[in-house]
Design a protein around this motif. Structure first.
Motif, PDB file in Angstrom:
ATOM      1  N   SER A   1       0.847  -1.185   0.000  1.00 30.66           N
ATOM      2  CA  SER A   1       0.000   0.000   0.000  1.00 30.66           C
ATOM      3  C   SER A   1       0.886   1.239   0.000  1.00 30.66           C
ATOM      4  CB  SER A   1      -0.932   0.001   1.204  1.00 30.66           C
ATOM      5  OG  SER A   1      -0.190   0.024   2.399  1.00 30.66           O
TER       6      SER A   1
ATOM      7  N   ASP B   1      -3.255   5.980   0.787  1.00 30.92           N
ATOM      8  CA  ASP B   1      -4.553   5.338   1.031  1.00 30.92           C
ATOM      9  C   ASP B   1      -4.936   4.355  -0.067  1.00 30.92           C
ATOM     10  OD1 ASP B   1      -5.033   7.094  -1.034  1.00 30.92           O
ATOM     11  OD2 ASP B   1      -6.845   7.968  -0.159  1.00 30.92           O
ATOM     12  N   GLY B   2      -3.987   3.965  -0.906  1.00 28.37           N
ATOM     13  CA  GLY B   2      -4.321   3.063  -2.002  1.00 28.37           C
ATOM     14  C   GLY B   2      -3.308   1.961  -2.175  1.00 28.37           C
TER      15      GLY B   2
ATOM     16  N   GLY C   1      -7.125   6.035  -4.753  1.00 31.56           N
ATOM     17  CA  GLY C   1      -7.640   4.851  -4.068  1.00 31.56           C
ATOM     18  C   GLY C   1      -7.518   3.588  -4.877  1.00 31.56           C
TER      19      GLY C   1
END
Length: 151
Positions: A25, A28-29, A64
């Motif tokens: 990751s 946030d994605g 995201g």
């Protein structure tokens, strides 16, 4: 990571490359990292101590998620062009390809740091679809490669 300081650079051949995919990751994605497993035999080579990364910010970022298929296709063609131009400057190992929802980065280790500026300028002149960013560092131990290739 074991190094291979005695391999002659004449044996360097990207046709023998073997890649794997790791997932992680970033922010946030998701992040996908293609790791050149064949690069392990060159890691730490005393003549390949310069790391250069070519980062391509996405035109249609998806923080995201990952890039859409069309933009990914265009950037994959840029990846091939970057490798071709660097190889014209001397021995180079394409070690990593990092993909997030906001950028793709291609990481190489090479001998001839003098080719980096001209390659970057040529890419900036040739590529109108995307911005091409470039950063180079001395990384004789291949620390960035090792951070993804361990395990």
């Amino acid at each position: 990571m074991p190094s291979a300081p005695h391999l002659p650079l004449e044996q360097l051949n990207d046709l023998d490359d073997s890649w794997t995919l790791a997932e992680g990751s970033h922010g946030d994605g998701p992040m996908l990292v293609r790791i050149n497993n064949s690069a392990r035999r060159w890691a730490g080579h005393p003549e390949l101590g310069i790391r250069v990364g070519f980062a391509i910010p996405l035109n249609h970022p998806n923080p995201g998620g990952l890039p859409d298929a069309e933009e990914n296709r265009i950037i994959s063609e840029l990846e091939d062009r970057i490798r071709e131009l660097l190889q014209a400057g001397g021995p180079v190992v394409h070690a990593l390809a990092i993909t997030t929802g906001t950028f793709k980065e291609f990481v190489f280790y090479l001998k001839n740091g003098e080719c980096i500026g001209p390659v970057h300028e040529q890419l900036r002149a040739e590529v109108s679809s995307h911005q091409v960013q470039c950063m180079a560092y001395l990384d004789p131990q291949w620390d960035v490669y090792a951070s993804f290739a361990t395990g």
